[in-house]
Design a protein around this motif. Sequence first.
Motif, short mmCIF file in Angstrom:
data_model
loop_
_atom_site.label_atom_id
_atom_site.label_comp_id
_atom_site.label_asym_id
_atom_site.label_seq_id
_atom_site.Cartn_x
_atom_site.Cartn_y
_atom_site.Cartn_z
N PRO A 239 0.74 -1.13 -0.01
CA PRO A 239 -0.04 0.18 0.05
C PRO A 239 0.93 1.48 -0.22
CG PRO A 239 -0.90 -1.66 1.56
CD PRO A 239 0.63 -2.20 1.13
N GLU A 240 0.23 2.47 -0.45
CA GLU A 240 0.93 3.60 -0.55
C GLU A 240 1.54 4.01 0.71
OE1 GLU A 240 2.64 7.10 -2.07
OE2 GLU A 240 1.87 5.27 -3.21
N PRO A 241 1.00 4.02 1.86
CA PRO A 241 1.57 4.45 3.06
C PRO A 241 2.80 3.65 3.27
CG PRO A 241 -0.85 4.35 3.30
CD PRO A 241 -0.62 3.65 2.14
N ILE A 242 2.99 2.66 3.10
CA ILE A 242 4.26 1.80 3.13
C ILE A 242 5.33 2.23 2.29
CG2 ILE A 242 5.19 -0.30 3.06
CD1 ILE A 242 2.65 -1.75 4.13
N VAL A 243 4.84 2.53 1.15
CA VAL A 243 5.86 2.85 -0.11
C VAL A 243 6.28 4.16 0.40
CG1 VAL A 243 5.97 3.66 -2.30
CG2 VAL A 243 4.77 1.80 -2.00
N LYS A 244 5.42 5.04 0.77
CA LYS A 244 6.08 6.33 1.41
C LYS A 244 6.94 6.33 2.60
CE LYS A 244 4.40 10.97 2.87
NZ LYS A 244 3.24 11.84 3.30
N LEU A 245 6.78 5.45 3.49
CA LEU A 245 7.61 5.21 4.58
C LEU A 245 8.93 4.73 4.10
CD1 LEU A 245 5.62 3.36 7.40
CD2 LEU A 245 6.72 5.61 7.59
N MET A 246 8.95 3.91 3.05
CA MET A 246 10.30 3.28 2.73
C MET A 246 11.00 4.27 1.97
SD MET A 246 9.34 -0.54 1.65
CE MET A 246 10.96 -1.33 1.56
N HIS A 247 10.61 5.34 1.32
CA HIS A 247 11.21 6.31 0.51
C HIS A 247 11.38 7.61 1.29
CE1 HIS A 247 11.05 4.58 -3.40
NE2 HIS A 247 10.11 3.89 -3.04
N THR A 248 10.82 7.79 2.68
CA THR A 248 11.09 9.00 3.40
C THR A 248 12.27 8.95 4.05
OG1 THR A 248 8.45 9.23 3.49
CG2 THR A 248 9.99 10.46 5.03
N LEU A 249 13.25 9.82 4.05
CA LEU A 249 14.46 10.28 4.59
C LEU A 249 14.45 9.89 6.13
CD1 LEU A 249 17.20 12.86 3.92
CD2 LEU A 249 16.57 12.16 6.23
N ASN A 250 15.14 9.03 6.50
CA ASN A 250 14.96 8.87 8.21
C ASN A 250 16.26 9.14 8.75
OD1 ASN A 250 12.92 7.04 9.51
ND2 ASN A 250 14.68 6.45 10.56
N VAL A 251 17.64 8.99 8.12
CA VAL A 251 18.90 9.35 8.67
C VAL A 251 19.95 9.58 7.59
CG1 VAL A 251 19.49 6.72 8.92
CG2 VAL A 251 20.49 8.34 10.27
N LEU A 252 20.68 10.44 7.81
CA LEU A 252 21.86 10.69 6.88
C LEU A 252 22.92 9.89 7.01
CD1 LEU A 252 22.17 14.66 6.91
CD2 LEU A 252 20.90 13.24 5.38
N VAL A 253 23.62 9.17 6.08
CA VAL A 253 24.57 8.06 6.23
C VAL A 253 25.67 8.64 7.19
CG1 VAL A 253 26.40 6.88 5.06
CG2 VAL A 253 23.99 6.89 4.01
N ASP A 254 26.33 9.84 6.74
CA ASP A 254 27.32 10.43 7.66
C ASP A 254 27.02 11.55 8.58
OD1 ASP A 254 27.10 12.58 5.68
OD2 ASP A 254 29.14 12.47 4.94
N GLY A 255 25.76 11.66 8.35
CA GLY A 255 25.29 12.80 9.48
C GLY A 255 25.38 14.07 8.96
N ILE A 256 25.99 14.30 7.74
CA ILE A 256 26.35 15.67 7.19
C ILE A 256 25.64 15.80 5.62
CG2 ILE A 256 27.87 17.22 6.59
CD1 ILE A 256 29.94 15.89 8.86
N ASP A 257 25.98 15.01 4.87
CA ASP A 257 25.77 15.11 3.45
C ASP A 257 24.53 14.60 3.19
OD1 ASP A 257 25.77 15.05 0.81
OD2 ASP A 257 27.25 13.43 0.38
N PRO A 258 23.63 15.63 2.87
CA PRO A 258 22.04 15.34 2.52
C PRO A 258 21.90 14.60 1.08
CG PRO A 258 22.49 17.60 1.92
CD PRO A 258 23.93 17.02 2.65
N SER A 259 22.78 14.25 0.50
CA SER A 259 22.96 13.48 -0.65
C SER A 259 22.62 11.89 -0.60
CB SER A 259 23.83 13.77 -1.80
OG SER A 259 25.19 13.39 -1.63
N LYS A 260 23.26 11.69 0.63
CA LYS A 260 23.24 9.96 0.70
C LYS A 260 22.42 9.71 2.16
CE LYS A 260 27.41 9.15 -1.58
NZ LYS A 260 26.79 8.28 -2.69
N ALA A 261 21.44 9.14 2.21
CA ALA A 261 20.58 9.05 3.31
C ALA A 261 19.80 7.61 3.09
CB ALA A 261 19.40 9.93 3.29
N TRP A 262 19.05 7.30 4.11
CA TRP A 262 18.38 6.14 4.37
C TRP A 262 17.04 6.29 4.76
CZ3 TRP A 262 21.96 2.30 3.08
CH2 TRP A 262 21.45 0.96 2.85
#
Length: 432
Positions: A239-262
């Motif tokens: 369902p769409e709410p789950i897809v949205k959760l998976m694609h929503t930025l949760n944490v930056l990989v190095d804490g600084i660079d906004p181009s790489k996240a999870w």
Amino acid sequence: MARLRAEQRDARVPSLTAALGRGGEVAWQGSVGVADVGSGIAASADMQYRIGSITKTFTAALTLVLASEGSLRLDAGVEEYLRAAPVGRATLRELLAHQGGLQREAATDMWASMCGPDEAQLHDSLAAARMVAGPGERWHYSNLGYAVLGLVIRHVMGRSCRELIEERLWQPLKLTRTAWQAQPPSAIGYRVDPYDDLVHLEPDMDQRAVGVGGQAWSTTADLLTWAHTLSGGTPDVLPEPIVKLMHTLNVLVDGIDPSKAWGLGLMLESRGERIFAGHTGAVPGFQAALVMDRRAGTASVAFANATRGLAIGDLARDLLLDSERLPAKAAEPSNTPDAWQPGHGCPQDLRGVLGRWWSEAEETVFVWRDGALQARGAGGAGASNRFEIQGEDLLVTTAGPWCGEILRLERVEEGRVHRLIWATYPMTRDPR
């Protein structure tokens, strides 16, 4: 295909297969090289490759589906479901985004024995697992975190995470070529010798309980179908709410660079105004990548049957960036005469020369390529030199910056090469 051919040749991987999808359908695909070096069977789109950590996207999706149904609570600590100190303080949401603080691997000998623990062994090993950071403190990639999610699902549902992935995701999506074990036709996994043109078979590792984070095999077509689902194309399965959760930025990989996240189960990377989501995978013998542009409805997949050698995630992303210029129609597999092929290997009496040598604080790497001994600066610095055998332990440089200079091999009594003399410069294994 030109990019695929160049990558396969330069990276020296036995085979490279890639595909582009639009709206869940294969729009283009290409294959270069051989899926099985021994038999010479060419790689093709219907070949299964092991997908490594792309498996985590299925485990993440299942976890979120079960949470949406009320079977799990994303913000509950693991300790609510398992006796798992010290890892029990991490929440399921944190584990999905690699924020749980757990060490990278299970506290077992699986990477020495090449066999993963069963569920009981994995559970018992949790007491020995280390927390490398506090829960939620920072991003730290953890295969163990996903293995713990598998244990939680088993505890709550009374059935294995693998069974539920098959039932809730693979079967309704008709991912008939996605499986926990290889099904023919499938590629063979290799480790490419760094100094020679030989390949070595990698073990077919069964990760067992840890496998919910890295065990699966799949094909380009199946993963493009899955990418369409992860992008919101099959709401009755995801369902769409789950897809949205998976694609929503949760944490930056190095804490600084906004181009790489999870997000929750997906890597996120921004390139200008475009946001790419997906996952890469690597297990002994295989590399894989899945990249999606959710807004454009496009996705790309790339597979290689070698343990290391190329930045496969970058390749998959670049194919997607160039997707507008790719044919609108699926292409036939293409294997060309200029594809890199493993060779017969260096002559026995020269194998002691291969590898890294030092002279005057400068490192030189000797390799066997294209039927000849070659040498160049470490890291690919400078032009390559090529040698021909002139006599016993005597070679001459026939091409390259040192063309015409003599290379002599000096051996100790047991026959091992312990020193080289090249253009009168002594070369040793020890930089000191």
